[in-house]
Write a protein that holds these residues in place. Structure first.
Motif, PDB file in Angstrom:
ATOM      1  N   ALA A  16       0.830  -1.212   0.000  1.00 51.88           N
ATOM      2  CA  ALA A  16       0.000   0.000   0.000  1.00 51.88           C
ATOM      3  C   ALA A  16       0.863   1.260   0.000  1.00 51.88           C
ATOM      4  CB  ALA A  16      -0.938  -0.006   1.207  1.00 51.88           C
ATOM      5  N   GLN A  17       1.982   1.215   0.700  1.00 48.90           N
ATOM      6  CA  GLN A  17       2.875   2.370   0.772  1.00 48.90           C
ATOM      7  C   GLN A  17       3.710   2.548  -0.495  1.00 48.90           C
ATOM      8  OE1 GLN A  17       5.209   1.720   4.279  1.00 48.90           O
ATOM      9  NE2 GLN A  17       3.523   2.207   5.662  1.00 48.90           N
ATOM     10  N   HIS A  18       3.803   1.522  -1.319  1.00 51.36           N
ATOM     11  CA  HIS A  18       4.677   1.574  -2.493  1.00 51.36           C
ATOM     12  C   HIS A  18       3.951   1.450  -3.831  1.00 51.36           C
ATOM     13  CE1 HIS A  18       7.503   0.673   0.759  1.00 51.36           C
ATOM     14  NE2 HIS A  18       8.381   1.295   0.004  1.00 51.36           N
ATOM     15  N   LEU A  19       2.631   1.563  -3.832  1.00 47.69           N
ATOM     16  CA  LEU A  19       1.892   1.412  -5.088  1.00 47.69           C
ATOM     17  C   LEU A  19       2.282   2.449  -6.137  1.00 47.69           C
ATOM     18  CD1 LEU A  19      -1.734   0.409  -4.057  1.00 47.69           C
ATOM     19  CD2 LEU A  19      -0.051  -0.952  -5.310  1.00 47.69           C
ATOM     20  N   ASP A  20       2.720   3.616  -5.704  1.00 46.88           N
ATOM     21  CA  ASP A  20       3.111   4.661  -6.660  1.00 46.88           C
ATOM     22  C   ASP A  20       4.598   4.634  -6.999  1.00 46.88           C
ATOM     23  OD1 ASP A  20       0.503   5.654  -6.847  1.00 46.88           O
ATOM     24  OD2 ASP A  20       0.781   6.887  -5.057  1.00 46.88           O
ATOM     25  N   ASP A  21       5.316   3.677  -6.467  1.00 50.67           N
ATOM     26  CA  ASP A  21       6.757   3.565  -6.714  1.00 50.67           C
ATOM     27  C   ASP A  21       6.971   2.958  -8.103  1.00 50.67           C
ATOM     28  OD1 ASP A  21       9.434   2.770  -6.869  1.00 50.67           O
ATOM     29  OD2 ASP A  21       9.517   2.212  -4.751  1.00 50.67           O
ATOM     30  N   PRO A  22       7.592   3.688  -9.016  1.00 52.08           N
ATOM     31  CA  PRO A  22       7.777   3.166 -10.377  1.00 52.08           C
ATOM     32  C   PRO A  22       8.710   1.958 -10.460  1.00 52.08           C
ATOM     33  CG  PRO A  22       8.921   5.250 -10.119  1.00 52.08           C
ATOM     34  CD  PRO A  22       8.133   5.030  -8.859  1.00 52.08           C
ATOM     35  N   SER A  23       9.454   1.687  -9.398  1.00 52.39           N
ATOM     36  CA  SER A  23      10.349   0.530  -9.424  1.00 52.39           C
ATOM     37  C   SER A  23       9.674  -0.741  -8.900  1.00 52.39           C
ATOM     38  CB  SER A  23      11.615   0.815  -8.612  1.00 52.39           C
ATOM     39  OG  SER A  23      11.305   0.928  -7.235  1.00 52.39           O
ATOM     40  N   VAL A  24       8.414  -0.633  -8.481  1.00 54.57           N
ATOM     41  CA  VAL A  24       7.676  -1.789  -7.967  1.00 54.57           C
ATOM     42  C   VAL A  24       6.710  -2.269  -9.041  1.00 54.57           C
ATOM     43  CG1 VAL A  24       5.985  -2.553  -6.247  1.00 54.57           C
ATOM     44  CG2 VAL A  24       7.860  -1.054  -5.572  1.00 54.57           C
ATOM     45  N   ARG A  25       6.721  -3.569  -9.282  1.00 52.50           N
ATOM     46  CA  ARG A  25       5.810  -4.163 -10.267  1.00 52.50           C
ATOM     47  C   ARG A  25       4.979  -5.232  -9.577  1.00 52.50           C
ATOM     48  NH1 ARG A  25       2.915  -2.967 -14.481  1.00 52.50           N
ATOM     49  NH2 ARG A  25       3.527  -4.017 -16.370  1.00 52.50           N
ATOM     50  N   VAL A  26       3.672  -5.063  -9.607  1.00 48.42           N
ATOM     51  CA  VAL A  26       2.753  -6.032  -9.022  1.00 48.42           C
ATOM     52  C   VAL A  26       2.240  -6.916 -10.152  1.00 48.42           C
ATOM     53  CG1 VAL A  26       0.583  -6.349  -7.774  1.00 48.42           C
ATOM     54  CG2 VAL A  26       2.077  -4.415  -7.220  1.00 48.42           C
ATOM     55  N   VAL A  27       2.312  -8.221  -9.942  1.00 53.45           N
ATOM     56  CA  VAL A  27       1.855  -9.172 -10.948  1.00 53.45           C
ATOM     57  C   VAL A  27       0.740 -10.014 -10.349  1.00 53.45           C
ATOM     58  CG1 VAL A  27       2.517 -11.069 -12.467  1.00 53.45           C
ATOM     59  CG2 VAL A  27       4.150  -9.235 -11.978  1.00 53.45           C
ATOM     60  N   ASP A  28      -0.411  -9.973 -10.970  1.00 49.29           N
ATOM     61  CA  ASP A  28      -1.568 -10.765 -10.556  1.00 49.29           C
ATOM     62  C   ASP A  28      -1.517 -12.083 -11.316  1.00 49.29           C
ATOM     63  OD1 ASP A  28      -4.157 -11.944 -10.468  1.00 49.29           O
ATOM     64  OD2 ASP A  28      -5.032 -10.004  -9.984  1.00 49.29           O
ATOM     65  N   CYS A  29      -1.320 -13.167 -10.596  1.00 49.12           N
ATOM     66  CA  CYS A  29      -1.154 -14.482 -11.231  1.00 49.12           C
ATOM     67  C   CYS A  29      -2.419 -15.323 -11.173  1.00 49.12           C
ATOM     68  CB  CYS A  29      -0.002 -15.228 -10.570  1.00 49.12           C
ATOM     69  SG  CYS A  29       1.579 -14.415 -10.799  1.00 49.12           S
ATOM     70  N   GLY A  30      -3.537 -14.676 -11.055  1.00 40.37           N
ATOM     71  CA  GLY A  30      -4.802 -15.404 -11.014  1.00 40.37           C
ATOM     72  C   GLY A  30      -5.317 -15.718 -12.404  1.00 40.37           C
ATOM     73  N   PHE A  31      -6.528 -16.213 -12.433  1.00 41.39           N
ATOM     74  CA  PHE A  31      -7.165 -16.520 -13.707  1.00 41.39           C
ATOM     75  C   PHE A  31      -7.671 -15.234 -14.354  1.00 41.39           C
ATOM     76  CE2 PHE A  31      -7.330 -20.534 -11.449  1.00 41.39           C
ATOM     77  CZ  PHE A  31      -6.876 -21.398 -12.429  1.00 41.39           C
ATOM     78  N   PRO A  32      -7.695 -15.172 -15.677  1.00 38.32           N
ATOM     79  CA  PRO A  32      -8.087 -13.942 -16.372  1.00 38.32           C
ATOM     80  C   PRO A  32      -9.451 -13.388 -15.960  1.00 38.32           C
ATOM     81  CG  PRO A  32      -7.108 -15.468 -17.920  1.00 38.32           C
ATOM     82  CD  PRO A  32      -7.275 -16.210 -16.617  1.00 38.32           C
ATOM     83  N   ASP A  33     -10.438 -14.251 -15.737  1.00 38.83           N
ATOM     84  CA  ASP A  33     -11.752 -13.733 -15.351  1.00 38.83           C
ATOM     85  C   ASP A  33     -11.709 -13.066 -13.976  1.00 38.83           C
ATOM     86  OD1 ASP A  33     -11.349 -16.286 -14.235  1.00 38.83           O
ATOM     87  OD2 ASP A  33     -13.502 -16.656 -14.074  1.00 38.83           O
ATOM     88  N   ALA A  34     -10.906 -13.591 -13.069  1.00 42.12           N
ATOM     89  CA  ALA A  34     -10.762 -12.969 -11.753  1.00 42.12           C
ATOM     90  C   ALA A  34     -10.048 -11.624 -11.874  1.00 42.12           C
ATOM     91  CB  ALA A  34      -9.992 -13.891 -10.812  1.00 42.12           C
ATOM     92  N   TYR A  35      -9.044 -11.554 -12.726  1.00 41.74           N
ATOM     93  CA  TYR A  35      -8.329 -10.297 -12.955  1.00 41.74           C
ATOM     94  C   TYR A  35      -9.276  -9.244 -13.519  1.00 41.74           C
ATOM     95  CZ  TYR A  35      -4.937  -6.969 -14.823  1.00 41.74           C
ATOM     96  OH  TYR A  35      -4.235  -5.827 -15.107  1.00 41.74           O
ATOM     97  N   GLN A  36     -10.138  -9.646 -14.431  1.00 40.88           N
ATOM     98  CA  GLN A  36     -11.088  -8.707 -15.023  1.00 40.88           C
ATOM     99  C   GLN A  36     -12.080  -8.181 -13.991  1.00 40.88           C
ATOM    100  OE1 GLN A  36     -10.981  -7.367 -18.046  1.00 40.88           O
ATOM    101  NE2 GLN A  36      -9.122  -8.529 -18.412  1.00 40.88           N
ATOM    102  N   ARG A  37     -12.454  -9.031 -13.035  1.00 43.11           N
ATOM    103  CA  ARG A  37     -13.408  -8.612 -11.999  1.00 43.11           C
ATOM    104  C   ARG A  37     -12.771  -7.637 -11.023  1.00 43.11           C
ATOM    105  NH1 ARG A  37     -14.640 -14.059 -11.947  1.00 43.11           N
ATOM    106  NH2 ARG A  37     -13.590 -14.334  -9.956  1.00 43.11           N
ATOM    107  N   ALA A  38     -11.551  -7.916 -10.600  1.00 42.78           N
ATOM    108  CA  ALA A  38     -10.895  -7.057  -9.609  1.00 42.78           C
ATOM    109  C   ALA A  38      -9.414  -7.393  -9.528  1.00 42.78           C
ATOM    110  CB  ALA A  38     -11.532  -7.248  -8.238  1.00 42.78           C
ATOM    111  N   HIS A  39      -8.603  -6.366  -9.418  1.00 40.28           N
ATOM    112  CA  HIS A  39      -7.170  -6.547  -9.213  1.00 40.28           C
ATOM    113  C   HIS A  39      -6.592  -5.278  -8.591  1.00 40.28           C
ATOM    114  CE1 HIS A  39      -7.554  -4.865 -13.296  1.00 40.28           C
ATOM    115  NE2 HIS A  39      -6.486  -4.169 -12.959  1.00 40.28           N
ATOM    116  N   ILE A  40      -5.404  -5.377  -8.085  1.00 37.36           N
ATOM    117  CA  ILE A  40      -4.722  -4.221  -7.506  1.00 37.36           C
ATOM    118  C   ILE A  40      -4.470  -3.217  -8.627  1.00 37.36           C
ATOM    119  CG2 ILE A  40      -2.577  -3.440  -6.420  1.00 37.36           C
ATOM    120  CD1 ILE A  40      -2.472  -6.212  -5.067  1.00 37.36           C
TER     121      ILE A  40
END
Length: 63
Positions: A16-40
């Motif tokens: 939460a403290q680093h979401l705007d940090d350009p050096s941080v990459r968040v990868v959602d490894c769920g199923f595509p339909d779950a990603y479409q419903r909600a993701h960080i």
């Protein structure tokens, strides 16, 4: 659960403290339909079937 790369995991507060940090990459490894419903916000979607090939013969979840 034991992870092969625990150094790549962070706590939710840290994220939460680093979401705007350009050096941080968040990868959602769920199923595509779950990603479409909600993701960080800003998370990249990497569908689970791209990296799970088959059960791990050594007894882990997947290889």
């Amino acid at each position: 659960m034991e992870y092969s790369r625990p150094d790549l995991l962070v706590e939710t507060g840290w994220l939460a403290q680093h979401l705007d940090d350009p050096s941080v990459r968040v990868v959602d490894c769920g199923f595509p339909d779950a990603y479409q419903r909600a993701h960080i916000p800003g998370a990249a979607g990497l569908p689970v079937h791209h990296y799970i090939k088959e059960p791990d013969p050594a007894g882990g979840a997947f290889g």
